[in-house]
Design a protein around this motif. Structure first.
Motif, short mmCIF file in Angstrom:
data_model
loop_
_atom_site.label_atom_id
_atom_site.label_comp_id
_atom_site.label_asym_id
_atom_site.label_seq_id
_atom_site.Cartn_x
_atom_site.Cartn_y
_atom_site.Cartn_z
N VAL A 1 0.85 -1.19 0.00
CA VAL A 1 0.00 0.00 0.00
C VAL A 1 0.89 1.24 0.00
CG1 VAL A 1 -0.16 0.02 2.54
CG2 VAL A 1 -1.91 1.18 1.16
N VAL A 2 0.43 2.28 -0.69
CA VAL A 2 1.06 3.59 -0.65
C VAL A 2 0.06 4.56 -0.03
CG1 VAL A 2 1.89 5.56 -2.01
CG2 VAL A 2 2.59 3.23 -2.61
N LEU A 3 0.50 5.30 0.99
CA LEU A 3 -0.33 6.31 1.62
C LEU A 3 0.27 7.68 1.34
CD1 LEU A 3 -2.66 7.14 3.58
CD2 LEU A 3 -1.01 6.89 5.45
N LEU A 4 -0.50 8.56 0.73
CA LEU A 4 -0.07 9.93 0.51
C LEU A 4 -0.52 10.79 1.68
CD1 LEU A 4 -1.19 10.36 -3.24
CD2 LEU A 4 0.89 9.29 -2.35
N ASN A 5 0.36 11.69 2.11
CA ASN A 5 0.01 12.56 3.24
C ASN A 5 0.76 13.88 3.09
OD1 ASN A 5 -0.57 13.78 5.69
ND2 ASN A 5 -0.26 11.92 6.90
N GLY A 6 0.08 14.88 2.54
CA GLY A 6 0.68 16.19 2.42
C GLY A 6 1.74 16.27 1.35
N CYS A 7 1.42 15.81 0.14
CA CYS A 7 2.37 15.88 -0.97
C CYS A 7 1.66 16.40 -2.22
CB CYS A 7 3.01 14.52 -1.25
SG CYS A 7 1.85 13.25 -1.81
N ARG A 8 2.38 16.55 -3.31
CA ARG A 8 1.80 16.99 -4.57
C ARG A 8 0.76 16.01 -5.08
NH1 ARG A 8 7.14 18.51 -4.75
NH2 ARG A 8 7.72 20.48 -5.74
N LEU A 9 -0.10 16.51 -5.96
CA LEU A 9 -1.06 15.63 -6.63
C LEU A 9 -0.31 14.64 -7.51
CD1 LEU A 9 -3.84 18.13 -7.80
CD2 LEU A 9 -3.99 16.46 -5.95
N ILE A 10 -0.81 13.42 -7.54
CA ILE A 10 -0.23 12.37 -8.37
C ILE A 10 -1.01 12.29 -9.68
CG2 ILE A 10 0.30 9.90 -8.50
CD1 ILE A 10 1.90 11.42 -6.38
N SER A 11 -0.30 12.23 -10.79
CA SER A 11 -0.96 12.21 -12.10
C SER A 11 -1.63 10.87 -12.37
CB SER A 11 0.05 12.49 -13.21
OG SER A 11 0.95 11.40 -13.34
N ALA A 12 -2.60 10.89 -13.28
CA ALA A 12 -3.30 9.66 -13.66
C ALA A 12 -2.31 8.66 -14.26
CB ALA A 12 -4.41 9.99 -14.65
N GLU A 13 -1.36 9.16 -15.03
CA GLU A 13 -0.36 8.28 -15.65
C GLU A 13 0.48 7.57 -14.59
OE1 GLU A 13 3.43 8.46 -18.76
OE2 GLU A 13 2.34 10.29 -18.25
N MET A 14 0.90 8.30 -13.57
CA MET A 14 1.69 7.70 -12.50
C MET A 14 0.86 6.69 -11.71
SD MET A 14 4.04 9.60 -9.68
CE MET A 14 4.99 8.70 -8.46
N LEU A 15 -0.40 7.04 -11.47
CA LEU A 15 -1.27 6.11 -10.73
C LEU A 15 -1.42 4.78 -11.45
CD1 LEU A 15 -4.11 8.51 -9.51
CD2 LEU A 15 -2.49 7.26 -8.06
#
Length: 260
Positions: free
Chosen positions: A123-137
């Motif tokens: 699992v990856v949890l984002l917390n207070g970072c830039r938006l992740i692009s659809a391509e990266m997702l």
């Protein structure tokens, strides 16, 4: 405190840092398992200002910058309040010795993706970072969750706790764990927690207060992801994206209502 959840999968947290983030990371490490942290370099004030000016115009962007500067000053002036909050809630707000930290320029950059693909987390949890692009997702090897300091979809974007209070909606002073899609906090809601600010809390301490009452939902969501049993819920709320308050709105609201 309950025993750690047994798991062979690893956990990655992608963040820009901050005391409230480390409080969450350390709680997850205690209850679920080791966490690899990918720490991005925050955007400069100039980059932030230009981006907001493109989206909202220079007047709003400058007004928001004024509030950010005032909030940072308030954080220093009210350091004693934050220290008491940290002690009372038993928050561990610094990296522990031996904590794995991978430094990258941007959470949305190729070096971040490469690090995640190398680790192959559960699992990856984002917390207070830039938006992740659809391509990266699309290239992520596992579920990607986000911790959001607001109740979505009603308080998407910035300062969700402050906006709930300033809107006379204190019952929605809370946080959300949601799946990540290409939108701004628009992914399916997994968990939500609601709490209340205490005397002396302001926009500069809300993040710590929210982290204190949200540790359990982060732990639960990460554990569910590792177990392959993520389930979304429908909060039944309208959707709106919010930004930093402008300095003139912030001061007027504070003087009129006492909400700072």
């Amino acid at each position: 405190m309950s025993s750690p959840v047994a798991t062979s999968a690893s956990i990655v947290v992608v963040t820009g840092g901050g005391q409230h983030v480390w409080a969450m990371i350390n709680a997850i490490a205690d209850r679920v398992g080791p966490v690899s942290v990918i720490l991005e370099t925050p955007e400069s004030k100039k980059q932030l200002l230009r981006g907001r000016a493109r989206r909202q115009g220079w007047v709003s962007a400058m007004g928001q910058l004024g509030t950010m500067v005032l909030s940072r000053l308030g954080k220093r002036l009210r350091a004693g309040h934050s220290a008491r909050l940290i002690a009372e809630e038993r928050l561990e707000v610094e990296p522990r010795p031996g904590q794995e930290i991978i430094r990258v320029a941007s959470a949305n950059g190729p070096e971040c993706l490469q690090a995640i693909q190398k680790i192959q987390p559960g699992v990856v949890l984002l917390n207070g970072c830039r938006l992740i692009s659809a391509e990266m997702l699309r290239k992520m090897p596992c579920p990607v969750l986000n911790y959001h300091a607001g109740i979505t979809p009603k308080y998407r974007g910035m300062n969700g706790g402050y906006w709930a209070l300033a809107s006379g909606d204190a019952q929605n002073f809370g946080t959300t764990i949601h799946l990540v899609d290409a939108g701004v906090d628009t992914g399916g809601v997994l968990k939500q927690a609601r709490g209340r600010p205490e005397k002396g809390d302001t926009i500069s301490s809300h993040a710590l207060r929210q982290a204190a009452f949200s540790r359990d939902i982060c732990i639960e969501a990460v554990s569910d992801a590792l177990a392959g049993k993520l389930t979304t819920i429908d909060p039944g709320l309208p959707s709106k994206q919010w930004y930093h308050p402008t300095i003139w709105f912030y001061l007027w609201t504070g003087l009129r209502t006492g909400i700072w």
